[in-house]
Design an enzyme around this catalytic site. Structure first.
Site, mmCIF file in Angstrom:
data_model
loop_
_atom_site.group_PDB
_atom_site.id
_atom_site.type_symbol
_atom_site.label_atom_id
_atom_site.label_comp_id
_atom_site.label_asym_id
_atom_site.label_seq_id
_atom_site.Cartn_x
_atom_site.Cartn_y
_atom_site.Cartn_z
ATOM 1 N N THR A 1 0.841 -1.194 0.000
ATOM 2 C CA THR A 1 0.000 0.000 0.000
ATOM 3 C C THR A 1 0.881 1.250 0.000
ATOM 4 O O THR A 1 2.069 1.193 0.310
ATOM 5 C CB THR A 1 -0.925 0.052 1.222
ATOM 6 O OG1 THR A 1 -0.122 0.186 2.403
ATOM 7 C CG2 THR A 1 -1.773 -1.191 1.332
ATOM 8 N N LEU B 1 3.319 -1.369 4.703
ATOM 9 C CA LEU B 1 2.638 -0.134 5.085
ATOM 10 C C LEU B 1 3.633 1.017 5.068
ATOM 11 O O LEU B 1 4.740 0.890 5.604
ATOM 12 C CB LEU B 1 2.017 -0.263 6.476
ATOM 13 C CG LEU B 1 1.019 -1.422 6.681
ATOM 14 C CD1 LEU B 1 0.543 -1.461 8.126
ATOM 15 C CD2 LEU B 1 -0.163 -1.284 5.723
ATOM 16 N N VAL C 1 7.754 -2.152 6.855
ATOM 17 C CA VAL C 1 7.570 -0.705 6.799
ATOM 18 C C VAL C 1 8.190 -0.153 5.522
ATOM 19 O O VAL C 1 9.343 -0.429 5.204
ATOM 20 C CB VAL C 1 8.201 -0.026 8.027
ATOM 21 C CG1 VAL C 1 8.114 1.496 7.908
ATOM 22 C CG2 VAL C 1 7.517 -0.503 9.303
ATOM 23 N N LYS C 2 7.394 0.623 4.781
ATOM 24 C CA LYS C 2 7.857 1.260 3.549
ATOM 25 C C LYS C 2 8.302 2.696 3.846
ATOM 26 O O LYS C 2 7.582 3.450 4.503
ATOM 27 C CB LYS C 2 6.743 1.289 2.502
ATOM 28 C CG LYS C 2 6.301 -0.071 2.004
ATOM 29 C CD LYS C 2 5.159 0.055 1.013
ATOM 30 C CE LYS C 2 5.565 0.814 -0.234
ATOM 31 N NZ LYS C 2 4.429 0.934 -1.193
ATOM 32 N N VAL C 3 9.472 3.044 3.322
ATOM 33 C CA VAL C 3 10.007 4.393 3.508
ATOM 34 C C VAL C 3 10.513 4.901 2.157
ATOM 35 O O VAL C 3 11.254 4.187 1.472
ATOM 36 C CB VAL C 3 11.157 4.392 4.535
ATOM 37 C CG1 VAL C 3 11.678 5.808 4.742
ATOM 38 C CG2 VAL C 3 10.698 3.802 5.869
#
Length: 214
Positions: free
Chosen positions: A27, A59, A85-87
């Site tokens: 997402t 996310l 975790v997406k960064v």
């Protein structure tokens, strides 16, 4: 090869996750907005995706400040061990990635547009890197060549390429044949991967023959 679904639309995701062929869901804020959601809905979306078979849920953090990105990353990871975790691949994002990685948070560096960013994602301790194939190409770069360069750079590492922004089945086939391991696709493209007119026609023919002989 591993396939993920790139969407926050529950109605579109549900039948695709039910196949068991997709490892999880990716997402981002744009996908949330398209589904009428905000970052406040991420915990509920995570719970729903896991309940419907997602083994991994990616996310994305928000913010331009390193400390803010780190806090968001920690909060997202606290939802469950299935969260990656997406960064974004900005200076602040990569700095935050290094800090989060040092505390044991699994990470994907996203919004990647050039091969050199693979070096930075590796240095930051990420587990995944998400190059935007379609957007790179639209910006005048050779998305295909950039991704193949990333693959060569990362050959001796554990950093996994997860290609995003894919417009057609042919791009998935070409990159998979070149050894790229993971892809995230929208529901429409996922349906095209699943359904082939000739295969469906053959299956219908088999059924018709079987019924005629019974």
């Amino acid at each position: 090869m591993t396939l993920y679904l790139d969407s926050a639309d529950r109605d579109a995701l549900a039948p695709l996750l039910a196949t068991g062929l997709f490892a999880g869901v990716t997402t981002n804020p744009l996908l949330l907005a398209r589904a009428g959601l905000t970052s406040a809905d991420l915990p509920a979306l995570h719970d729903w995706a896991v309940a419907h078979g997602a083994r991994t849920v990616f996310l994305q953090t928000l913010g331009t400040d390193v400390d803010q990105i780190v806090r968001e990353g920690e909060n997202l990871r606290a939802l469950s061990e299935r969260v990656v975790v997406k960064v974004p691949a900005t200076r602040a994002g990569l700095t935050a990635t290094r800090r989060l990685a040092d505390s044991g948070v699994p990470l994907l560096v996203t919004a990647v547009y050039r091969a050199s960013q693979a070096l930075l994602a590796q240095a930051a301790g990420a587990q995944y890197i998400a190059p935007y194939l379609g957007r790179m190409t639209a910006a005048g770069r050779s998305g295909y060549e950039e991704i193949l360069a990333m693959r060569r750079i990362l050959t001796e590492t554990t950093l996994e390429i997860l290609v995003a922004s894919i417009k057609d089945v042919e791009a998935v086939i070409a990159l998979a044949a070149a050894g790229v391991p993971s892809f995230t696709v929208g529901p429409e493209l996922a349906a095209k991967l699943l359904d082939d007119d000739l295969s469906n026609a053959a299956a219908q023919e088999f059924e018709a023959i079987a019924l005629a002989g019974s």
